[in-house]
Scaffold this motif. Sequence first.
Motif: not given
Length: 195
Positions: A51-54, A58-60, A151-160, A167-170
Amino acid sequence: MTPAPLPGYHYDHPDLPASPVTADDFDGLAAATLFSDADVTALKLAGEVLADQTERILDVWYGFVGSHPHLLAYFSTPEGAPVSEYLAAVRLRFGQWIADTCTRPYDARWLAQQEEIALRHTSAKKNATDGARSVPHVPLRYLIAFVYPITATVRPFLAAKGHAEAEVEAMHQAWFKAVTLQVALWSRPYAGAAW
């Protein structure tokens, strides 16, 4: 204070036409991607995490599109000049799409929104929402190909936010399935009766 509605965003509009995709059609697609209740739960967590990384996400994504002239062309005039107002309007809705992907129930209203998104990539509705003077459609091959970078580029944000790797993988797998489901739905106007 209630936020102002996004221009061109019609998710909750009562006149949004129903999708021709039935609940059974969707259930078949969901089963084909192994989408489950566990994914719904993981997406809700992903929505909180993202939510606070949107804007950074989008920049990426916009950086990726902007670095490839053949992709930027779909946000440009027929002569090749990027349409900044069009890019900005779509960006706002793209940010909302991230939230909707994670938090909205995948029901008849959600299916109607997917159909609207699909049509806005085709000559049936592309450019109409924003009155943009741009090329008339986005080829289906790019919608399909975008499954990977989105899909690939969102993973670092999910891990942040420090969640456990499991949980990150799920969350990441749930996101991957959700994006794949949506692109399959967006292919319907392109495929016609073959869908």
